[in-house]
Scaffold this active site. Sequence first.
Site, PDB file in Angstrom:
ATOM      1  N   ASP A  82      40.522  -8.341  35.904  1.00  0.00           N
ATOM      2  CA  ASP A  82      40.068  -9.713  36.162  1.00  0.00           C
ATOM      3  C   ASP A  82      39.017 -10.098  35.106  1.00  0.00           C
ATOM      4  OD1 ASP A  82      39.858 -12.087  37.630  1.00  0.00           O
ATOM      5  OD2 ASP A  82      38.266 -11.286  38.927  1.00  0.00           O
ATOM      6  N   ASP A 258      37.745 -13.203  46.170  1.00  0.00           N
ATOM      7  CA  ASP A 258      36.727 -12.161  46.161  1.00  0.00           C
ATOM      8  C   ASP A 258      35.606 -12.498  47.154  1.00  0.00           C
ATOM      9  OD1 ASP A 258      35.095 -10.058  45.652  1.00  0.00           O
ATOM     10  OD2 ASP A 258      34.612 -10.575  43.607  1.00  0.00           O
TER      11      ASP A 258
END
Length: 311
Positions: A82, A258
């Site tokens: 990411d 997240d």
Amino acid sequence: MPLVTSKEMFEKAYKGGYAIGAFNVNNMEIIQGITEAAKEENAPLILQVSAGARKYANHTYLIKLVEAAIIETDLPICLHLDHGDSFELCKSCIDGGFTSVMIDGSHHSFEDNIALTKKVVEYAHERGVTVEGELGRLAGIEDAVNVSAEDASYTRPEEVEEFVSRTGVDSLAIAIGTSHGAYKFKPGQKPQLRFDILEEVEKKLPGFPIVLHGASSVIPEYVETINKFGGKMPDAIGIPEDMLRKAASMAVCKINIDSDLRLAMTAAIREHFAEAPSDFDPRQYLKPARSNIKALVKHKLVNVLGCNGKA
Ligand code: G3H
Ligand code: 13P
Ligand code: ZN
């Protein structure tokens, strides 16, 4: 089953009008909570690792934990970097077994973003790894870099075709008003996304998978629990679930989550210590944290992403 790339997942998701959940992982309990949920819902998964997560947990530990999750679940799982910010970081993850990487050149000029992204794509594709690029700039915090709302900028649809054809990326993250972290809109502000930009991008790139970062809903129940048990979070507003469902039915094939995982975990731990203040066995507070993550991920897979039953 070995780790898979995002290619087949995205082809099916685009055709099926749903999105794959890309969940950030930092430790064993998070990986277990997410993958247990996906197993019960028979959902494909992207587990993603930020540079900060890799530094915190160590590359080898993360790889081995994800391999263990595949053995336990037999699900198609893609392991993705990411917000890779350099060729070297992407190379290191590719060489170390990741099946997908993001090169985030969104802080550079258009030409520099293309040059960096193309370099990563060439290296990755020779090794069977898929690449996500980014055009446009989200507000919020990633890896200690704080992008203010003023410095954020929407993706320009007129740039996407050139970016994709010159770089060869497999998917593209765009900025349509989502942002990283728990404070996505000002208190009292009505959440809004630029679906007109997404529609324009979809027209310019028919069939091409689009990625939405900063897509946590910042579930109020978790913020309330955190504050009820000693937390001091200010008003936090996330992306409404109906907007995410709409995006998933369009060209968005990957939705990044997240902050909601962090909130679910923190809420469970705070609640545990309120009820058992003298506890000092990590298993006693990590167990409810893992269960909360599992419940959250099941909810996302079924009610937001629509990828349940698609593994
Ligand atoms: O977009 C950023 C993700 O939420 C990862 O956050 O860099 O603090 O691990 P992190
Ligand atoms: P959230 O902060 O909204 O969960 O976004 C996560 C993300 O985009 C990771 O890349
Ligand atoms: Zn992100």
